[in-house]
Design a protein around this motif. Structure first.
Motif, short mmCIF file in Angstrom:
data_model
loop_
_atom_site.label_atom_id
_atom_site.label_comp_id
_atom_site.label_asym_id
_atom_site.label_seq_id
_atom_site.Cartn_x
_atom_site.Cartn_y
_atom_site.Cartn_z
N GLU A 124 0.84 -1.20 0.00
CA GLU A 124 0.00 0.00 0.00
C GLU A 124 0.87 1.24 0.00
N VAL A 125 0.28 2.33 -0.43
CA VAL A 125 0.95 3.62 -0.38
C VAL A 125 0.47 4.36 0.86
N ALA A 126 1.39 4.80 1.69
CA ALA A 126 1.04 5.48 2.94
C ALA A 126 1.52 6.92 2.89
N GLU A 127 0.69 7.81 3.41
CA GLU A 127 1.04 9.23 3.54
C GLU A 127 1.10 9.55 5.03
N TYR A 128 2.26 9.96 5.50
CA TYR A 128 2.41 10.19 6.93
C TYR A 128 3.53 11.17 7.21
#
Length: 428
Positions: free
Chosen positions: A246-250
């Motif tokens: 998955e692609v995570a934005e954090y």
């Protein structure tokens, strides 16, 4: 061997005749001595020391210096020693700095008790109940680590149930939140309004249950593979999406929780249950084949430029398509814009996932298959002994296909974004 020693009081820099007793006891290394002061008699000091040595021999002794460590200090050690996915690290630091530290950062570990924590979450913590549960759970995880590190004997939060607010007279019953899922026709209309480039992501989420990050992480190597199973002696196949990342934005964090900037990156999935093959109904399989043929980027749900979507940017695109927008006259620096009526007010990507799971319940998908397709951990003993069969899979795909076809017919449509779609129903 434990013993007691006199400790004379000092006044104005001079030793007086007044004294108390200090307990001395042998530490676990067998060489050095620990101590505790303030005893009235030699006997009580020696007995205390003997109790400490007995606890050391039994393996249940905790150094008072360690149990006096501030929660915030040990929490920072815990975060450094227990690396997680970047998004998980960011979430934990947000809970620590935003909710836990204002109350507990400078409290010694040994002074934390369930009564105080429960009262705090009930009366002082101003967040929703789900977040309260996550915050208290993180505190408990850290205190369990403190037990493992021999800073505490027991975790006072372990296995405790939080107190919920008391109902009051005149309280209005909580209404069922119907905005968490949306009728298939409304989802289809919103997806078409978004356009082929962007709307396909919304449609896929509503009919597969993949979440935001999983969709962004779908590349060419993981789409339109095939599941092949034995069906009473015959081979049964169906196209799938293979969800493995998955692609995570954090917010990237330093060792002490300091912010180092927002990142958008590929990450492994949260757990082994999220790694799964999602079966595609016929209409969606056809659209995915078309997507793979015409989309020039490696990630098939990316922006048209090939970059991953940021949540904020996606929200700016989705909100007017779902909620509607007013008309705008042409002016300098802005093109004319026609008005859009609301189609699915409040619709989000999470709402699309809610829609998929609700549709699975509507068409009576077997629990074992519903859990598998959604990437959830099966619950209870049934989750151990029950498994999806080919007939279950066929029933699910036929049901989703029928839901889509009925929605398309109600809208009088035979194409999406000008692309012909499969509107055939299963001939059972």
């Amino acid at each position: 061997m434990a013993y007691g020693e006199k400790v004379y009081k000092v006044r104005n820099g001079k030793k007086t005749k007044q004294y108390s007793w200090r307990a001395k006891f042998l530490l676990p290394d067998g060489i050095n001595y620990g101590s505790a002061s303030g005893f009235a008699t030699e006997k009580t000091a020696k007995e205390y020391g003997q109790e400490q040595e007995a606890a050391i021999r039994a393996g249940r002794w905790v150094d008072p210096k360690l149990s006096g460590t501030h929660f915030g200090v040990f929490a920072a050690e815990f975060m450094k020693a227990r690396p997680k996915r970047g998004q998980t690290v960011d979430t934990r630091w947000k809970q620590l700095t935003g909710h836990i530290f204002p109350r507990w950062q400078y409290v010694p570990l040994r002074d934390i008790n369930w009564f105080a924590v429960d009262s705090w979450q009930l009366n002082e913590l101003q967040v929703d109940d789900v977040t309260k549960g996550h915050v208290v759970s993180l505190m408990s995880t850290i205190l369990t680590a403190a037990v493992d590190a021999r800073h505490l004997l027991v975790n006072p939060l372990m296995g405790r149930r939080r107190t919920k607010p008391v109902m009051v007279l005149g309280a209005v019953p909580k209404r069922v939140d119907e905005s968490k899922w949306h009728p298939p026709a409304a989802v289809i209309q919103t997806a078409e309004r978004l356009g082929w480039a962007d709307g396909f992501q919304l449609l896929s989420a509503a009919f597969t249950g993949i979440n935001w990050g999983e969709g962004q992480g779908l590349d060419r190597t993981h789409v339109l593979e095939r599941r092949q199973l034995d069906d009473d002696g015959s081979a049964w196949t169906c196209p799938i999406l293979r969800v493995v990342q998955e692609v995570a934005e954090y917010e990237q964090r330093g060792p002490g929780g300091e912010k180092l900037g927002t990142v958008l990156a590929l990450e492994p999935l949260k757990n082994e249950h999220r790694i799964r093959d999602v079966d595609l109904p016929p209409f969606l399989a056809g659209l995915w084949r078309h997507r793979a043929e015409v989309w020039e980027n490696d990630y098939l749900l990316s922006t048209e430029s090939g970059s991953w979507w940021r949540r904020g940017n996606w929200g700016k695109v989705l909100r007017p398509a779902a909620d509607g927008r007013p008309a705008r006259a042409r002016r300098q620096g802005a093109a004319e814009r026609v008005a859009w009526e609301p189609l699915a007010p409040g619709l989000t990507m999470r709402g699309a996932r809610h829609t998929h799971d609700t549709l699975q319940e509507q068409i009576m998908v077997a629990a074992s298959l519903a859990y598998e397709q959604a990437g959830h951990k099966p619950s209870g003993i049934k989750g151990v002994y029950q498994h999806p069969t080919v007939r279950m899979r066929r029933h699910r795909l036929d049901g989703l296909q029928e839901v889509f076809v009925r929605a398309m017919l109600s809208l009088g449509k035979e194409t999406l974004w000008g692309i012909p779609v499969n509107l055939e129903l299963s001939q059972k």
